[in-house]
Design a protein around this motif. Structure first.
Motif, PDB file in Angstrom:
ATOM      1  N   THR A   2     -16.074  -1.256 -12.359  1.00 34.71           N
ATOM      2  CA  THR A   2     -16.769  -1.234 -11.070  1.00 34.71           C
ATOM      3  C   THR A   2     -18.142  -0.579 -11.120  1.00 34.71           C
ATOM      4  N   GLY A   3     -18.427   0.165 -12.186  1.00 32.70           N
ATOM      5  CA  GLY A   3     -19.684   0.893 -12.257  1.00 32.70           C
ATOM      6  C   GLY A   3     -19.641   2.230 -11.547  1.00 32.70           C
ATOM      7  N   ALA A   4     -18.456   2.639 -11.107  1.00 23.60           N
ATOM      8  CA  ALA A   4     -18.295   3.927 -10.432  1.00 23.60           C
ATOM      9  C   ALA A   4     -18.399   5.073 -11.427  1.00 23.60           C
ATOM     10  N   ASN A   5     -18.776   6.230 -10.931  1.00 23.30           N
ATOM     11  CA  ASN A   5     -18.740   7.471 -11.713  1.00 23.30           C
ATOM     12  C   ASN A   5     -17.336   8.053 -11.537  1.00 23.30           C
ATOM     13  N   ILE A   6     -16.505   7.908 -12.553  1.00 21.46           N
ATOM     14  CA  ILE A   6     -15.087   8.258 -12.444  1.00 21.46           C
ATOM     15  C   ILE A   6     -14.829   9.626 -13.054  1.00 21.46           C
ATOM     16  N   THR A   7     -14.205  10.493 -12.257  1.00 20.29           N
ATOM     17  CA  THR A   7     -13.779  11.811 -12.728  1.00 20.29           C
ATOM     18  C   THR A   7     -12.271  11.897 -12.550  1.00 20.29           C
ATOM     19  N   VAL A   8     -11.574  12.356 -13.592  1.00 17.51           N
ATOM     20  CA  VAL A   8     -10.129  12.540 -13.529  1.00 17.51           C
ATOM     21  C   VAL A   8      -9.845  14.022 -13.736  1.00 17.51           C
ATOM     22  N   VAL A   9      -9.069  14.591 -12.804  1.00 16.00           N
ATOM     23  CA  VAL A   9      -8.746  16.020 -12.840  1.00 16.00           C
ATOM     24  C   VAL A   9      -7.240  16.170 -13.015  1.00 16.00           C
ATOM     25  N   ALA A  10      -6.841  16.893 -14.071  1.00 19.28           N
ATOM     26  CA  ALA A  10      -5.414  17.132 -14.305  1.00 19.28           C
ATOM     27  C   ALA A  10      -5.255  18.176 -15.411  1.00 19.28           C
ATOM     28  N   PRO A  11      -4.130  18.864 -15.425  1.00 16.45           N
ATOM     29  CA  PRO A  11      -3.871  19.799 -16.518  1.00 16.45           C
ATOM     30  C   PRO A  11      -3.688  19.081 -17.869  1.00 16.45           C
ATOM     31  N   SER A  12      -3.224  17.817 -17.820  1.00 18.18           N
ATOM     32  CA  SER A  12      -3.058  17.022 -19.043  1.00 18.18           C
ATOM     33  C   SER A  12      -3.270  15.552 -18.699  1.00 18.18           C
ATOM     34  N   PHE A  13      -3.560  14.761 -19.732  1.00 17.84           N
ATOM     35  CA  PHE A  13      -3.885  13.346 -19.548  1.00 17.84           C
ATOM     36  C   PHE A  13      -3.053  12.492 -20.491  1.00 17.84           C
ATOM     37  N   THR A  14      -2.771  11.256 -20.045  1.00 20.46           N
ATOM     38  CA  THR A  14      -2.127  10.314 -20.953  1.00 20.46           C
ATOM     39  C   THR A  14      -3.081  10.054 -22.118  1.00 20.46           C
ATOM     40  N   GLU A  15      -2.543   9.549 -23.184  1.00 19.16           N
ATOM     41  CA  GLU A  15      -3.374   9.221 -24.349  1.00 19.16           C
ATOM     42  C   GLU A  15      -4.444   8.191 -23.984  1.00 19.16           C
TER      43      GLU A  15
END
Length: 145
Positions: free
Chosen positions: A35-48
């Protein structure tokens, strides 16, 4: 509930924040990449998979400052208290999709199929996303779209 036409958003250069680092957050991020969005993901852990994506990752527990500049917010944690806090922290100009409680959502994702000259979008208003995908697949296989 608005029974009008679905609203398709242009997200280029818009800030989108996903709270959560599991399967649902991964699926949301995957769908937003083009989409061209600026994506931020916040979490203590992330999937691979999330660790490999071209998104900004903040590896910590949620706090309200994480969504200050977000236009769209996806609430994808498995902690009801955190999800409730996120929905209370949003400003009136922000849109939220609480993946755990559709009644607290301003918008829903749609199953989409895009060709050069048209876009088909199917929504179940958050009731059954898998059914929306199934309907779209049936359309694709039964018609020349």
């Amino acid at each position: 509930m608005n029974d009008g036409y679905p609203l398709l958003l242009r997200l280029t250069d818009k800030n989108v924040t996903i709270i959560g680092g599991g399967k649902i957050a991964t699926r949301k991020a995957r769908g937003l990449l083009m989409t061209g969005a600026n994506i931020t993901v916040v979490a203590p852990s992330f999937t691979e998979e999330l660790q490999q994506m071209a998104v900004h990752r903040i590896q910590e527990k949620y706090h309200s400052s994480h969504i200050k500049t977000a236009f769209l917010i996806f609430c994808c944690t498995n902690d009801p208290a955190v999800n409730t806090k996120i929905t209370k922290d949003i400003a009136t100009h922000q849109l939220i999709n609480d993946c755990t409680d559709k009644s607290r959502s301003d918008f829903f994702n749609m199953a989409t199929f895009h060709q050069e000259d048209h876009l088909i979008a199917i929504s179940t208003s958050g009731e059954n996303p898998a059914r929306a995908t199934e309907i779209l697949q049936n359309l694709k296989h039964s018609a020349d779209i």
